[in-house]
Write a protein that holds these residues in place. Structure first.
Motif, mmCIF file in Angstrom:
data_model
loop_
_atom_site.group_PDB
_atom_site.id
_atom_site.type_symbol
_atom_site.label_atom_id
_atom_site.label_comp_id
_atom_site.label_asym_id
_atom_site.label_seq_id
_atom_site.Cartn_x
_atom_site.Cartn_y
_atom_site.Cartn_z
ATOM 1 N N LEU A 26 39.146 54.236 38.443
ATOM 2 C CA LEU A 26 40.129 54.734 37.312
ATOM 3 C C LEU A 26 41.229 53.769 37.267
ATOM 4 O O LEU A 26 41.594 53.286 36.186
ATOM 5 C CB LEU A 26 40.295 56.195 37.372
ATOM 6 N N VAL A 27 41.661 53.359 38.339
ATOM 7 C CA VAL A 27 42.781 52.257 38.489
ATOM 8 C C VAL A 27 42.291 50.965 37.706
ATOM 9 O O VAL A 27 43.048 50.579 36.804
ATOM 10 C CB VAL A 27 43.133 52.038 39.848
ATOM 11 N N LEU A 28 41.073 50.815 37.791
ATOM 12 C CA LEU A 28 40.698 49.518 37.330
ATOM 13 C C LEU A 28 40.642 49.550 35.585
ATOM 14 O O LEU A 28 41.148 48.633 35.020
ATOM 15 C CB LEU A 28 39.352 48.890 37.903
ATOM 16 N N LYS A 32 42.529 47.587 32.781
ATOM 17 C CA LYS A 32 41.889 46.824 31.894
ATOM 18 C C LYS A 32 42.201 47.294 30.478
ATOM 19 O O LYS A 32 42.408 46.635 29.629
ATOM 20 C CB LYS A 32 40.419 47.186 31.966
ATOM 21 N N VAL A 33 42.227 48.678 30.109
ATOM 22 C CA VAL A 33 42.561 49.341 29.007
ATOM 23 C C VAL A 33 44.190 48.893 28.659
ATOM 24 O O VAL A 33 44.203 48.282 27.409
ATOM 25 C CB VAL A 33 42.523 50.862 29.188
ATOM 26 N N VAL A 34 44.926 48.791 29.485
ATOM 27 C CA VAL A 34 46.293 48.607 29.146
ATOM 28 C C VAL A 34 46.286 47.149 28.778
ATOM 29 O O VAL A 34 47.217 46.537 27.906
ATOM 30 C CB VAL A 34 47.399 49.008 30.384
ATOM 31 N N ALA A 35 45.821 46.237 29.606
ATOM 32 C CA ALA A 35 45.533 44.931 29.315
ATOM 33 C C ALA A 35 44.951 44.817 27.743
ATOM 34 O O ALA A 35 45.555 43.638 27.204
ATOM 35 C CB ALA A 35 44.772 44.068 30.244
ATOM 36 N N TRP A 36 44.146 45.374 27.505
ATOM 37 C CA TRP A 36 43.364 44.924 26.302
ATOM 38 C C TRP A 36 44.204 45.362 25.034
ATOM 39 O O TRP A 36 44.315 44.738 23.967
ATOM 40 C CB TRP A 36 42.032 45.932 25.858
ATOM 41 N N VAL A 37 45.041 46.454 25.244
ATOM 42 C CA VAL A 37 46.082 47.019 24.375
ATOM 43 C C VAL A 37 46.956 45.770 24.010
ATOM 44 O O VAL A 37 47.530 45.686 23.001
ATOM 45 C CB VAL A 37 46.420 48.261 24.767
ATOM 46 N N GLN A 38 47.555 45.310 25.366
ATOM 47 C CA GLN A 38 48.607 44.243 25.066
ATOM 48 C C GLN A 38 47.789 42.711 24.835
ATOM 49 O O GLN A 38 48.553 41.774 25.272
ATOM 50 C CB GLN A 38 49.100 44.238 26.586
ATOM 51 N N VAL A 39 46.428 42.836 24.548
ATOM 52 C CA VAL A 39 45.887 41.447 24.086
ATOM 53 C C VAL A 39 45.744 40.540 25.505
ATOM 54 O O VAL A 39 46.404 39.191 25.450
ATOM 55 C CB VAL A 39 46.482 40.640 23.190
ATOM 56 N N ARG A 40 45.639 41.221 26.766
ATOM 57 C CA ARG A 40 45.587 40.477 27.834
ATOM 58 C C ARG A 40 44.168 40.455 28.493
ATOM 59 O O ARG A 40 43.316 41.433 27.529
ATOM 60 C CB ARG A 40 46.536 40.838 29.111
ATOM 61 N N LEU A 41 43.785 39.691 29.421
ATOM 62 C CA LEU A 41 42.395 40.199 30.089
ATOM 63 C C LEU A 41 42.383 40.964 31.199
ATOM 64 O O LEU A 41 41.444 41.757 31.467
ATOM 65 C CB LEU A 41 41.893 38.583 30.486
ATOM 66 N N GLY A 47 35.008 39.400 41.591
ATOM 67 C CA GLY A 47 33.796 39.800 40.938
ATOM 68 C C GLY A 47 33.956 39.340 39.596
ATOM 69 O O GLY A 47 34.886 39.169 38.792
ATOM 70 N N PRO A 48 32.655 39.562 38.698
ATOM 71 C CA PRO A 48 32.671 39.200 37.370
ATOM 72 C C PRO A 48 33.633 40.452 36.348
ATOM 73 O O PRO A 48 33.549 41.485 36.724
ATOM 74 C CB PRO A 48 31.235 39.403 36.777
ATOM 75 N N HIS A 49 34.493 39.848 35.777
ATOM 76 C CA HIS A 49 35.530 40.711 35.006
ATOM 77 C C HIS A 49 36.291 41.567 35.821
ATOM 78 O O HIS A 49 36.544 42.685 35.621
ATOM 79 C CB HIS A 49 34.802 41.483 33.907
ATOM 80 N N GLY A 50 36.497 41.357 36.978
ATOM 81 C CA GLY A 50 37.277 42.144 37.938
ATOM 82 C C GLY A 50 36.701 43.200 38.491
ATOM 83 O O GLY A 50 37.371 44.398 38.892
ATOM 84 N N VAL A 51 35.248 43.361 38.457
ATOM 85 C CA VAL A 51 34.594 44.947 38.906
ATOM 86 C C VAL A 51 34.649 45.091 40.235
ATOM 87 O O VAL A 51 34.555 46.307 40.655
ATOM 88 C CB VAL A 51 33.090 44.739 38.588
#
Lengths: 339, 170
Positions: A26-28, A32-41, A47-51
């Protein structure tokens, strides 16, 4: 022997392991969600995409030096994180994840206990969790954690009133305190209680945001004013316990809201026969989907809304939500008697 | 046998925590022992099949009232050494009277429970009548309606009084 000891123990182990993994991820998801909202990665390197980021985080927390401030109250300083985490975990004992299912030919209920005071148990255990906050801030022997813990506990106690009031109207709707019975009541009513009690759902969710100290009510963690909240002096695993407790509490709020308002493990439109295809999906998947949707709402709100001021927070709680919740109970009771 | 073991373990824990509440030097520690004491009492209610009472015990006492105690103790008594009693003899005389009254009360309860039927059958009867939530609700609104309403009036008066005392001008 197998039914009374082995299966419940297995269920507890699976639930706790699953829950802790869920919290770590959930922390990840939040990042991720907050990053997408702010147009970040967001996290991308482990790991792939930070998994694998949660694994790295957990390892780091395990290996970090665990510091106790010199003039702290040692016993309480150690006790506080435990008192914060344990109530958040044991609440899950009464949450039904699905209807009775057959696993290896043996009927297994997808909950640990169906006590006839389930809903009250959740409220009672939740009210114990506040000790972790208060004692963590007090025992650090440092002024900012103390101020933050006062804020956190005042906030929690204030919003608990409104949240408990909405639970009263839900009990009136279902006519039972058992979580399983409440879901069954929604099946026989043929409708999720969210559509009958939208006001209660709103109050419950806003109150839940405030009780878990999430944005826009994250005043206890306002960095600009309070350094880092009631756990400023904590490090290593003891800090991780507080962190786990916060996220576990978010999951508790979402899971209870799913059970009370969104029909628990029931499929959407439980009364429409034509949608029988939806029954092919097992109940526990519906439950997890709904819980996850609510958790996403938590994250979405965090990424969208700015923080409230303290007086606004208290005004909202005492002058808007509590009267609204009481009015909702009265209207529900009246409707129950006369309709 | 198992029931008796659980009971005596819990009873020992309750008495032990109660002693710690009054013997702890730090008032915050006292309050924590009080919470533990209340939790053990709640566990005792569960053993007696009074789940509703157990949950209410946790909700009202452990989770509600003691949190307020903790606030008061924490904020009033921050870093002040414990004060000595002014006249220890006066306190001990009052204490003796209170202890005597308590013993008399316990003896009365003990005598009463010997003469009336055991609680195990009562617990089974409750189970048969459809759980104790329904029964308590039913009794509160029929046989015990007047005490119930009087208690709620008292609480309302206390609440208004507290608000008036805290805010002399509104």
């Amino acid at each position: 022997m197998i039914d009374t000891a082995v299966i419940p123990l297995l269920k507890i182990v699976i639930l706790l392991a699953g829950l802790l993994a869920f919290v770590a991820y959930l922390v990840l998801v939040e990042r991720k969600v907050v990053a997408w909202v702010q147009v970040r990665l967001g996290p991308m390197r482990v790991g792939p995409h930070g998994v694998l980021q949660p694994v790295a985080d957990v390892l780091k927390l395990f290996l970090k030096e665990d510091i106790t401030p010199r003039r702290a109250d040692r016993w309480i300083f150690t006790l506080a994180p435990i008192l914060a985490l344990v109530p958040a975990l044991i609440v899950f004992a009464v949450i039904p994840f699905g209807p009775e299912t057959r696993i290896f030919g043996r009927p297994v209920a997808l909950h640990i206990a169906d006590v006839n005071v389930g809903l009250l148990y959740i409220v009672a255990v939740g009210s114990i969790g506040v000790y972790g906050l208060i004692l963590g801030g007090y025992s650090s022997n440092s002024k900012y954690p103390l101020l933050a813990s006062l804020r956190a506990s005042a906030q929690l106690i204030s919003y608990e009133v409104a949240v408990t009031m909405t639970l009263v109207s839900m009990i009136l709707m279902a006519g039972s305190l058992s979580m399983v019975q409440i879901v069954e009541a929604q099946r026989s009513a043929g409708v999720w209680f969210a559509f009958v009690q939208p006001v209660a759902l709103l109050i419950y969710f806003v109150g839940g945001l405030a009780e878990t100290n999430r944005a826009p009510f994250d005043l206890p963690e306002a960095e600009q004013e309070l350094v880092g909240g009631f756990h400023t002096e904590y490090s290593g695993m003891r800090f991780a316990f507080f962190f786990l407790a916060e996220y576990a509490n978010m999951i508790v709020i979402s899971a209870v809201a799913t059970t009370l308002f969104l029909g628990g493990w029931l499929r959407p439109f439980p009364n429409v026969e034509a949608l029988w295809l939806l029954d092919l999906v097992p109940g526990w998947i519906w439950f997890l989907l709904k819980t996850f949707a609510l958790l996403f709402l938590f994250l979405w709100i965090r990424a969208t809304l700015p923080r409230y001021r303290y007086d606004q927070l208290m005004r909202l709680g005492w002058k808007v939500l509590i009267p609204l919740a009481i009015a909702n109970v009265i209207v529900t009771g009246t409707a129950k008697v006369f309709l | 046998m198992a029931d008796a073991t659980v009971f005596y373990t819990l009873a020992a824990a309750i008495v032990g925590f109660a002693v710690l509440v009054i013997s702890a030097r730090n008032t915050v520690h006292s309050v924590i022992f009080l919470v533990l004491n209340f939790l053990c009492v709640a566990a005792l209610y569960v053993v007696l099949h009074a789940e509703f009472l157990a949950v209410i015990q946790v909700l009202v006492y452990a989770g509600g009232i003691v949190v307020l105690y903790l606030f008061v103790v924490m904020l009033v008594n921050l870093k002040r050494p414990p004060e000595t009693h002014q006249d220890p003899r006066r306190r001990s005389r009052l204490g003796l009277v209170m202890a005597g009254l308590l013993l008399a009360q316990l003896a009365a309860i003990g005598g009463y429970s010997v003469t009336t039927a055991g609680s195990a059958s009562a617990a089974r009867a409750t189970e048969a009548a459809g759980g104790n939530v329904e029964q308590i609700g039913w009794l509160l609104y029929t046989d015990y309606l007047i005490p119930f309403e009087v208690a709620s009036m008292l609480l309302l008066v206390a609440m208004i009084g507290a608000i008036i005392l805290a805010k002399r001008e509104l």
